[in-house]
Design a protein around this motif. Structure first.
Motif, PDB file in Angstrom:
ATOM      1  N   ASP A   1      38.084  50.079  34.987  1.00  0.00           N
ATOM      2  CA  ASP A   1      36.874  49.768  35.760  1.00  0.00           C
ATOM      3  C   ASP A   1      37.091  48.515  36.611  1.00  0.00           C
ATOM      4  OD1 ASP A   1      35.590  51.940  34.714  1.00  0.00           O
ATOM      5  OD2 ASP A   1      34.526  50.806  33.149  1.00  0.00           O
ATOM      6  N   ASN A   2      37.684  47.479  35.985  1.00  0.00           N
ATOM      7  CA  ASN A   2      37.943  46.241  36.728  1.00  0.00           C
ATOM      8  C   ASN A   2      38.911  46.490  37.877  1.00  0.00           C
ATOM      9  OD1 ASN A   2      36.268  44.810  35.033  1.00  0.00           O
ATOM     10  ND2 ASN A   2      37.940  44.013  33.744  1.00  0.00           N
TER      11      ASN A   2
ATOM     12  N   GLN B   1      38.204  48.434  45.053  1.00  0.00           N
ATOM     13  CA  GLN B   1      37.110  48.665  46.006  1.00  0.00           C
ATOM     14  C   GLN B   1      36.823  47.402  46.821  1.00  0.00           C
ATOM     15  OE1 GLN B   1      33.598  50.257  44.193  1.00  0.00           O
ATOM     16  NE2 GLN B   1      32.334  49.985  46.034  1.00  0.00           N
ATOM     17  N   ASP B   2      36.816  46.258  46.125  1.00  0.00           N
ATOM     18  CA  ASP B   2      36.564  44.995  46.831  1.00  0.00           C
ATOM     19  C   ASP B   2      37.663  44.726  47.856  1.00  0.00           C
ATOM     20  OD1 ASP B   2      34.325  44.690  45.295  1.00  0.00           O
ATOM     21  OD2 ASP B   2      35.247  43.261  43.880  1.00  0.00           O
TER      22      ASP B   2
ATOM     23  N   SER C   1      39.406  49.290  39.336  1.00  0.00           N
ATOM     24  CA  SER C   1      38.719  50.097  40.351  1.00  0.00           C
ATOM     25  C   SER C   1      37.821  49.222  41.219  1.00  0.00           C
ATOM     26  CB  SER C   1      37.902  51.188  39.656  1.00  0.00           C
ATOM     27  OG  SER C   1      37.167  51.942  40.595  1.00  0.00           O
ATOM     28  N   GLN C   2      37.103  48.298  40.547  1.00  0.00           N
ATOM     29  CA  GLN C   2      36.227  47.397  41.301  1.00  0.00           C
ATOM     30  C   GLN C   2      37.042  46.480  42.201  1.00  0.00           C
ATOM     31  OE1 GLN C   2      32.762  47.427  41.272  1.00  0.00           O
ATOM     32  NE2 GLN C   2      33.120  46.104  43.056  1.00  0.00           N
TER      33      GLN C   2
END
Length: 563
Positions: A535-536, A542-543, A538-539
């Motif tokens: 998740d991290n 994305q960022d 992926s975030q």
């Protein structure tokens, strides 16, 4: 096993019977007698005796079971199965391993399991009747089986039946009767009967307990198989999760719960078989290092050597040997420390389930601390113990023999240069460390004197030799054990021993459950951590992507001219 030798069909049948005897990993005297009755009845060759010896010793040269099965022709197979049933049921009990053995043979010959069950039921009833009536002059209905086999195999009975001639010596039977007097009489017979009665009452409870343990382990094995199959069929698509999944699956396999559960299951099944086999008998197990004197005890008590014709092969066997004497079952274990033999703990484990009393034979010329380590196992199972201290002296020397017969008490003196007090103290010290206490009988004997009392050259001093050997002290100890503690020891062997088996299994299951729970929590934690990292990541991705796109557009905008 080496290359299978070529042998006749009759010899193949004899060898097949030997495989039957050890199907339950015990050489039983009743089964052995049945084997040799049949072997002598059908005229098996001397080479067959050698092959039987190889089977008993598990030698590499022993013919394989499959090679023997193939040598029995179709017309003779039912007669062979009948012979197997006679041997299996000779002791009045057919345990699961024996039944499975015969059914395996029958299956290869396309004979139904129902036929095998009927054969075993018939032979078991005949064996029980024979055991119950004891030694009588009644003809044994099974003795005709050898003749029937000969006819089926196309042999002439007259070719193999000879005349037996010999001289009857009445002195030895009289001496034997004197020895057995300590283990006879109404009081002794009643005590033995009470032991058998309490065993019959307790056995159903022991059997149900052990069978429930077997069912629980079978369920565990199925559950583990199902869990592994489920994991193998659900491989995650994400590479990193797939790698963790494979690691978890490998971890589950490495803890080996499947194989260990199967071994525990086998141990419980053997324990049940052992208790069933010894149900009607107060059972004593003799243990000791190689050449400590166990075989001498057997020979003196029963007037029969294991080295008798055809039976000497057992001296090299790794199996326990069981015989009956004066309404007792005696287990003669292989010598501890023999090359290629079992360890003391392995031997102890093999008798724990059925022995009501363990008699450990030691000598005065070799007492090592390591010899007593197996007593830990006896303590865990609260198994009663007697130590037989065999005082070795070279009585073959005529002068020493004369001095011994003139002053036998000196041989057993507690104090002095050759006193036995030091040996007693060492035995007690080792016992306190491994057995938890030293409150058991230590019986000093001179087994060589007892052995010499049976030899023709010492016939004139036979009575003095046996009396001076003090072997009767052991018989007195056994008598007290039966009269005073027989019922409680029989009950403990069945119920207490079963409780110990189940407690051990429960502790093992608890430990495995704890380990699996820890593995599960660890894997779950790693999985959650992996999800968090994904998740991290992926975030972060994305960022980074948004930042990159924003920077790209800003760069483009900055490069456009103003209008």
């Amino acid at each position: 096993m080496g290359d299978d030798p070529i042998f006749s069909e009759i010899d193949a049948f004899a060898i097949l019977l030997a495989h039957m005897v050890i199907a339950d990993e015990v050489i039983d005297s009743f089964e052995l007698d049945s084997l040799y009755d049949l072997v002598s009845g059908i005229g098996a060759s001397g080479d067959a005796q050698c092959q039987i010896a190889a089977v008993f010793s598990c030698g590499e040269e022993a013919p394989t079971l499959q090679s023997v099965i193939k040598r029995i022709s179709a017309p003779d197979r039912m007669a062979a199965l009948e012979g197997l049933a006679v041997v299996a049921a000779a002791d009045g009990v057919v345990v699961d391993s024996e039944r499975k053995f015969i059914k395996t043979v029958a299956r290869s010959w396309r004979v139904s399991a129902k036929t095998v069950d009927a054969l075993l039921s018939d032979k078991k009833a005949a064996a029980e009747e024979k055991i119950n009536r004891g030694q009588t002059d009644e003809p044994d209905p099974e003795l005709s089986l050898g003749a029937r086999l000969l006819q089926l195999l196309g042999r002439d009975i007259g070719d193999v039946v000879g005349q037996l001639a010999g001289v009857v010596n009445l002195d030895e039977p009289v001496r034997r009767a004197q020895r057995e007097a300590l283990l006879a009489g109404p009081e002794y017979d009643e005590a033995i009967a009470r032991c058998a009665a309490v065993a019959r009452e307790d056995f159903p409870f022991a059997a149900e307990g052990l069978e429930s343990g077997v069912r629980a382990l079978e369920s565990l094995v199925r559950t583990v198989h199902k869990a592994i199959e489920g994991l193998e069929s659900k491989r995650p698509k994400q590479q990193i999760k797939a790698e963790m999944h494979a690691e978890a699956l490998e971890l589950l396999k490495t803890i080996d719960i499947d194989d260990q559960a199967m071994q525990r299951l086998i141990n419980l099944q053997r324990s049940l078989q052992s208790r069933k086999r010894s149900l009607e008998w107060f059972t004593i197990a003799f243990m000791g290092r190689t050449k400590a004197g166990k075989s001498t005890i057997h020979a003196v008590l029963t007037d029969e050597n294991w080295e008798a014709i055809g039976k000497g092969a057992q001296r090299t066997t790794r199996f326990n040997r069981r015989y009956r004497w004066n309404r007792l079952a005696i287990i003669d274990t292989p010598g501890i420390g023999a090359p290629g033999g079992r360890t003391d703990c392995e031997v102890a484990e093999s008798v724990i389930a059925e022995a009501d009393l363990v008699c450990y034979v030691v000598t005065n010329d070799s007492q090592q601390a390591t010899e007593f380590a197996f007593l830990d196992l006896l303590r865990e199972n609260a198994k009663p113990l007697v130590v037989l201290l065999n005082l070795r002296r070279n009585l073959r020397n005529p002068k020493r023999l004369q001095r011994f017969l003139e002053h036998p008490g000196r041989h057993f003196a507690e104090d002095g240069p050759s006193g036995i007090k030091g040996h007693r103290n060492r035995i007690k010290r080792h016992a306190r460390e491994h057995y938890g206490h030293d409150r058991f009988e230590i019986v000093p004997v001179q087994l060589l004197a007892a052995q010499m009392s049976r030899e023709p050259e010492h016939a004139n001093e036979a009575d003095r030799l046996f009396e001076s050997s003090r072997l009767e002290d052991l018989l007195s100890t056994i008598r007290v054990g039966v009269l005073d503690f027989g019922k409680i020891r029989r009950s403990h062997t069945l119920l207490g021993g079963t409780a110990a088996d189940l407690a051990y299994t429960a502790n093992w299951l608890s430990e495995k459950h704890k380990s699996l729970t820890q593995y599960r929590d660890m894997i779950a934690s790693n999985w959650h951590e992996l999800d968090r990292q994904i998740d991290n990541a992926s975030q972060d991705a994305q960022d980074i992507l948004e930042f990159g796109i924003s920077e790209a557009f800003n760069s483009v905008r900055m490069g456009l001219p103003d209008f």
